[in-house]
Scaffold this motif. Structure first.
Motif, PDB file in Angstrom:
ATOM      1  N   VAL A 110      18.657 -56.504  66.179  1.00  0.00           N
ATOM      2  CA  VAL A 110      17.891 -55.503  67.108  1.00  0.00           C
ATOM      3  C   VAL A 110      18.238 -54.020  66.804  1.00  0.00           C
ATOM      4  O   VAL A 110      17.450 -53.190  67.238  1.00  0.00           O
ATOM      5  N   GLY A 111      19.585 -53.910  66.875  1.00  0.00           N
ATOM      6  CA  GLY A 111      19.965 -52.440  66.993  1.00  0.00           C
ATOM      7  C   GLY A 111      19.484 -51.575  65.699  1.00  0.00           C
ATOM      8  O   GLY A 111      19.612 -50.289  65.740  1.00  0.00           O
ATOM      9  N   LYS A 112      18.795 -52.107  64.802  1.00  0.00           N
ATOM     10  CA  LYS A 112      18.265 -51.611  63.586  1.00  0.00           C
ATOM     11  C   LYS A 112      16.984 -51.080  63.574  1.00  0.00           C
ATOM     12  O   LYS A 112      16.318 -50.707  62.525  1.00  0.00           O
ATOM     13  N   ILE A 113      16.241 -51.458  64.479  1.00  0.00           N
ATOM     14  CA  ILE A 113      14.733 -51.300  64.565  1.00  0.00           C
ATOM     15  C   ILE A 113      14.517 -50.114  65.867  1.00  0.00           C
ATOM     16  O   ILE A 113      15.234 -49.980  66.604  1.00  0.00           O
ATOM     17  N   LYS A 114      13.312 -49.721  65.697  1.00  0.00           N
ATOM     18  CA  LYS A 114      13.030 -48.490  66.565  1.00  0.00           C
ATOM     19  C   LYS A 114      11.531 -48.658  66.954  1.00  0.00           C
ATOM     20  O   LYS A 114      10.582 -49.204  66.056  1.00  0.00           O
ATOM     21  N   GLU A 115      11.236 -48.188  68.129  1.00  0.00           N
ATOM     22  CA  GLU A 115       9.573 -48.109  68.321  1.00  0.00           C
ATOM     23  C   GLU A 115       9.026 -47.117  67.419  1.00  0.00           C
ATOM     24  O   GLU A 115       9.524 -46.153  67.283  1.00  0.00           O
ATOM     25  N   GLY A 116       8.013 -47.337  66.755  1.00  0.00           N
ATOM     26  CA  GLY A 116       7.395 -46.465  65.710  1.00  0.00           C
ATOM     27  C   GLY A 116       7.394 -47.221  64.388  1.00  0.00           C
ATOM     28  O   GLY A 116       6.923 -46.863  63.618  1.00  0.00           O
ATOM     29  N   TYR A 117       8.339 -48.194  64.293  1.00  0.00           N
ATOM     30  CA  TYR A 117       8.523 -48.932  63.029  1.00  0.00           C
ATOM     31  C   TYR A 117       7.235 -50.094  62.859  1.00  0.00           C
ATOM     32  O   TYR A 117       6.677 -50.420  63.680  1.00  0.00           O
ATOM     33  N   SER A 118       6.720 -50.229  61.627  1.00  0.00           N
ATOM     34  CA  SER A 118       5.607 -50.998  61.402  1.00  0.00           C
ATOM     35  C   SER A 118       6.062 -52.363  61.304  1.00  0.00           C
ATOM     36  O   SER A 118       7.150 -52.736  61.445  1.00  0.00           O
ATOM     37  N   TYR A 119       4.980 -53.134  61.505  1.00  0.00           N
ATOM     38  CA  TYR A 119       5.255 -54.600  61.665  1.00  0.00           C
ATOM     39  C   TYR A 119       5.839 -55.311  60.408  1.00  0.00           C
ATOM     40  O   TYR A 119       7.080 -55.886  60.327  1.00  0.00           O
ATOM     41  N   GLU A 120       5.609 -54.553  59.249  1.00  0.00           N
ATOM     42  CA  GLU A 120       6.120 -54.906  57.875  1.00  0.00           C
ATOM     43  C   GLU A 120       7.698 -54.554  57.834  1.00  0.00           C
ATOM     44  O   GLU A 120       8.546 -55.236  57.292  1.00  0.00           O
ATOM     45  N   LYS A 121       7.854 -53.428  57.949  1.00  0.00           N
ATOM     46  CA  LYS A 121       9.299 -52.752  57.970  1.00  0.00           C
ATOM     47  C   LYS A 121      10.270 -53.541  58.907  1.00  0.00           C
ATOM     48  O   LYS A 121      11.332 -53.904  58.581  1.00  0.00           O
ATOM     49  N   ILE A 122       9.693 -53.991  60.133  1.00  0.00           N
ATOM     50  CA  ILE A 122      10.559 -54.899  61.344  1.00  0.00           C
ATOM     51  C   ILE A 122      10.739 -56.145  60.354  1.00  0.00           C
ATOM     52  O   ILE A 122      12.038 -56.644  60.635  1.00  0.00           O
ATOM     53  N   THR A 123       9.607 -56.750  59.980  1.00  0.00           N
ATOM     54  CA  THR A 123       9.965 -58.374  59.268  1.00  0.00           C
ATOM     55  C   THR A 123      11.018 -57.934  58.186  1.00  0.00           C
ATOM     56  O   THR A 123      11.785 -59.025  57.910  1.00  0.00           O
ATOM     57  N   GLU A 124      11.001 -56.984  57.376  1.00  0.00           N
ATOM     58  CA  GLU A 124      11.803 -56.740  56.450  1.00  0.00           C
ATOM     59  C   GLU A 124      13.254 -56.455  57.080  1.00  0.00           C
ATOM     60  O   GLU A 124      14.284 -57.125  56.302  1.00  0.00           O
ATOM     61  N   ILE A 125      13.601 -55.872  58.023  1.00  0.00           N
ATOM     62  CA  ILE A 125      14.776 -55.808  58.610  1.00  0.00           C
ATOM     63  C   ILE A 125      15.284 -57.051  59.239  1.00  0.00           C
ATOM     64  O   ILE A 125      16.599 -57.504  59.204  1.00  0.00           O
ATOM     65  N   PHE A 126      14.429 -57.791  59.758  1.00  0.00           N
ATOM     66  CA  PHE A 126      14.675 -59.160  60.307  1.00  0.00           C
ATOM     67  C   PHE A 126      14.990 -60.241  59.233  1.00  0.00           C
ATOM     68  O   PHE A 126      14.836 -61.265  59.683  1.00  0.00           O
ATOM     69  N   GLY A 127      14.963 -59.851  57.988  1.00  0.00           N
ATOM     70  CA  GLY A 127      15.081 -60.879  56.896  1.00  0.00           C
ATOM     71  C   GLY A 127      13.984 -61.894  56.606  1.00  0.00           C
ATOM     72  O   GLY A 127      14.230 -62.875  56.539  1.00  0.00           O
ATOM     73  N   GLY A 128      12.781 -61.383  56.872  1.00  0.00           N
ATOM     74  CA  GLY A 128      11.583 -62.174  56.686  1.00  0.00           C
ATOM     75  C   GLY A 128      11.248 -63.069  58.125  1.00  0.00           C
ATOM     76  O   GLY A 128      10.005 -63.746  57.949  1.00  0.00           O
ATOM     77  N   ASN A 129      11.956 -62.944  59.220  1.00  0.00           N
ATOM     78  CA  ASN A 129      11.379 -63.669  60.233  1.00  0.00           C
ATOM     79  C   ASN A 129      10.439 -62.875  60.951  1.00  0.00           C
ATOM     80  O   ASN A 129      10.463 -61.682  61.114  1.00  0.00           O
ATOM     81  N   LYS A 130       9.091 -63.490  61.201  1.00  0.00           N
ATOM     82  CA  LYS A 130       7.833 -62.877  61.474  1.00  0.00           C
ATOM     83  C   LYS A 130       7.798 -62.971  62.797  1.00  0.00           C
ATOM     84  O   LYS A 130       6.692 -62.311  63.329  1.00  0.00           O
ATOM     85  N   GLY A 131       8.429 -63.744  63.589  1.00  0.00           N
ATOM     86  CA  GLY A 131       8.394 -63.643  64.937  1.00  0.00           C
ATOM     87  C   GLY A 131       6.716 -64.536  65.409  1.00  0.00           C
ATOM     88  O   GLY A 131       6.341 -65.099  64.440  1.00  0.00           O
ATOM     89  N   ARG A 132       6.728 -64.863  66.647  1.00  0.00           N
ATOM     90  CA  ARG A 132       5.287 -65.321  67.185  1.00  0.00           C
ATOM     91  C   ARG A 132       4.444 -64.501  67.661  1.00  0.00           C
ATOM     92  O   ARG A 132       5.031 -64.162  68.735  1.00  0.00           O
ATOM     93  N   MET A 133       3.080 -64.362  67.207  1.00  0.00           N
ATOM     94  CA  MET A 133       2.266 -63.807  67.885  1.00  0.00           C
ATOM     95  C   MET A 133       1.732 -64.464  69.238  1.00  0.00           C
ATOM     96  O   MET A 133       1.252 -65.498  69.145  1.00  0.00           O
ATOM     97  N   ILE A 134       1.959 -63.818  70.312  1.00  0.00           N
ATOM     98  CA  ILE A 134       1.710 -64.529  71.824  1.00  0.00           C
ATOM     99  C   ILE A 134       0.556 -63.878  72.386  1.00  0.00           C
ATOM    100  O   ILE A 134       0.317 -64.526  73.356  1.00  0.00           O
ATOM    101  N   THR A 135      -0.169 -63.047  71.901  1.00  0.00           N
ATOM    102  CA  THR A 135      -1.344 -62.400  72.319  1.00  0.00           C
ATOM    103  C   THR A 135      -2.662 -62.774  71.406  1.00  0.00           C
ATOM    104  O   THR A 135      -2.299 -62.875  70.186  1.00  0.00           O
ATOM    105  N   SER A 136      -3.905 -62.678  71.838  1.00  0.00           N
ATOM    106  CA  SER A 136      -4.948 -63.037  70.968  1.00  0.00           C
ATOM    107  C   SER A 136      -5.424 -61.603  70.394  1.00  0.00           C
ATOM    108  O   SER A 136      -6.177 -61.790  69.329  1.00  0.00           O
ATOM    109  N   GLY A 137      -5.111 -60.588  71.179  1.00  0.00           N
ATOM    110  CA  GLY A 137      -5.684 -59.384  70.316  1.00  0.00           C
ATOM    111  C   GLY A 137      -5.087 -58.830  68.893  1.00  0.00           C
ATOM    112  O   GLY A 137      -3.836 -59.222  68.605  1.00  0.00           O
ATOM    113  N   TYR A 138      -5.789 -58.059  68.452  1.00  0.00           N
ATOM    114  CA  TYR A 138      -5.168 -57.448  66.968  1.00  0.00           C
ATOM    115  C   TYR A 138      -4.119 -56.503  67.222  1.00  0.00           C
ATOM    116  O   TYR A 138      -3.935 -55.684  68.111  1.00  0.00           O
ATOM    117  N   TRP A 139      -2.974 -56.986  66.548  1.00  0.00           N
ATOM    118  CA  TRP A 139      -1.690 -56.152  66.909  1.00  0.00           C
ATOM    119  C   TRP A 139      -1.313 -55.915  68.224  1.00  0.00           C
ATOM    120  O   TRP A 139      -1.218 -55.041  68.890  1.00  0.00           O
TER     121      TRP A 139
END
Length: 343
Positions: A110-139
């Motif tokens: 968590v300490g390696k990410i910042k607000e303003g990073y793209s979803y793809e960049k965060i997914t790469e930092i997280f080793g491919g962990n894509k998380g779970r989208m919990i809202t229905s809206g785009y992004w």
């Protein structure tokens, strides 16, 4: 003989007392549940999680999993023996209405990410962990289960670059690893907005890039100071803000870590759009009618009005102005100036 029997009796009483004390020490409480010491383990059998069904009560699930959960608002979390976690959501009536098995994330990442990073960049930092989208809206909002039982939430607010990050611990306690929430300030006068910038950011910034309106066919609709960026809308002079979305310039001067390079790379690679770079630090995403500028590393974005985009022929006729396809055309409407906060 009598003394010998007395000694045996005393030894039996002592042994019984030790067994009682041992039994008491083997009992304890975890999260309000009384449990045997042998059951005070952190991880549940992963196979048991597959048996959780909708309609079960919290106590049913607790009994099934044989370990105490980590409690969150309207949900319990069970860390599993295989490195995953079972997220169990409950209705207001206390019955299971959501079960998901999610891969746990190393909390140190968590300490390696910042607000303003793209979803793809965060997914790469997280080793491919894509998380779970919990809202229905785009992004919308993505949730991650940390390996210490906390929940990480990353919001995008309709933008492919993260705008908010917070962590929820057991019991609903919330912390902000990057930046705390900020109130949003809105102005309809550019002079008042500049005064707000000077008052608020004089001790934080030397200069702030501010759009400068060139065309008298447009007027400022609104200027906004939000957590992620300074936002501006410029609407046709004879239109109201609310009914002129197709005829409005939208400008975002990012404050967070949304960089020019990341944004250009995102639209070129992730979105696979045609990106034209006119010169260093100025790019144009043709499909979206979007200009991107390098503002000392961070990004400035201008969305041009839909009716001024070359590919929106259905909005145009012989009386329409020339479409904006390059920087020279854009500068007939907008340029930028640097607001010197020291003055």
């Amino acid at each position: 003989m009598k003394k010998f029997l007395t000694l045996v009796l005393v030894l039996c009483i002592c042994a019984a007392s030790l067994m009682i004390f041992s039994s008491c020490e083997d009992k304890g409480k975890i999260n309000g549940y009384e449990t045997e010491k042998a059951e005070q383990k952190e991880f549940a059998d992963a196979k048991l999680a597959n048996k959780i069904k909708g309609g079960m009560t919290r106590e049913n699930v607790r009994t099934l999993m044989e370990v105490a959960p980590i409690k969150h608002e309207n949900a319990d979390l069970y860390r599993l023996s295989n490195g995953n976690a079972a997220y169990v959501g409950y209705s207001k009536g206390g019955e299971v209405n959501d079960v998901s098995i999610e891969k746990m994330l190393d909390s140190t990442l968590v300490g390696k990410i910042k607000e303003g990073y793209s979803y793809e960049k965060i997914t790469e930092i997280f080793g491919g962990n894509k998380g779970r989208m919990i809202t229905s809206g785009y992004w919308g909002v993505y949730r991650y289960v940390l390996n210490d039982g906390r929940l990480l939430y990353i919001g995008y607010d309709g933008d492919p670059f993260s705008t908010s990050i917070h962590i929820e611990a057991e019991g609903g306690k919330v912390t902000y690893p990057c930046q705390p929430p900020q109130d949003t300030f809105s102005f309809e006068s550019l002079d008042e907005f500049k005064q707000h910038l000077s008052t608020t950011y004089a001790s934080k910034e030397a200069k702030i890039a501010v759009p400068k309106l060139i065309s008298d066919e447009y007027k400022l609709g609104k200027a906004v100071d939000s957590k992620a960026c300074f936002g501006y809308s410029y609407v046709l002079s004879d239109h109201d803000q609310d009914d002129a979305l197709l005829y409005t310039f939208f400008v975002k001067v990012y404050k967070n870590e949304t960089t020019y390079t990341d944004m250009v790379d995102f639209y070129r690679t992730a979105e696979k759009k045609e990106v034209i770079e006119f010169k260093d630090g100025v790019a144009f995403v043709k499909n979206y009618g979007m200009f991107i500028f390098d503002n000392n590393g961070k990004a400035i974005v201008i969305d041009i009005p839909a009716f001024l985009r070359e590919d929106n022929g259905y909005l145009r006729d012989e009386n329409s102005p020339s479409p904006i396809t390059d920087l020279e055309e854009l500068n007939k409407y907008l340029t930028f100036e640097q607001l010197d906060l020291s003055k």
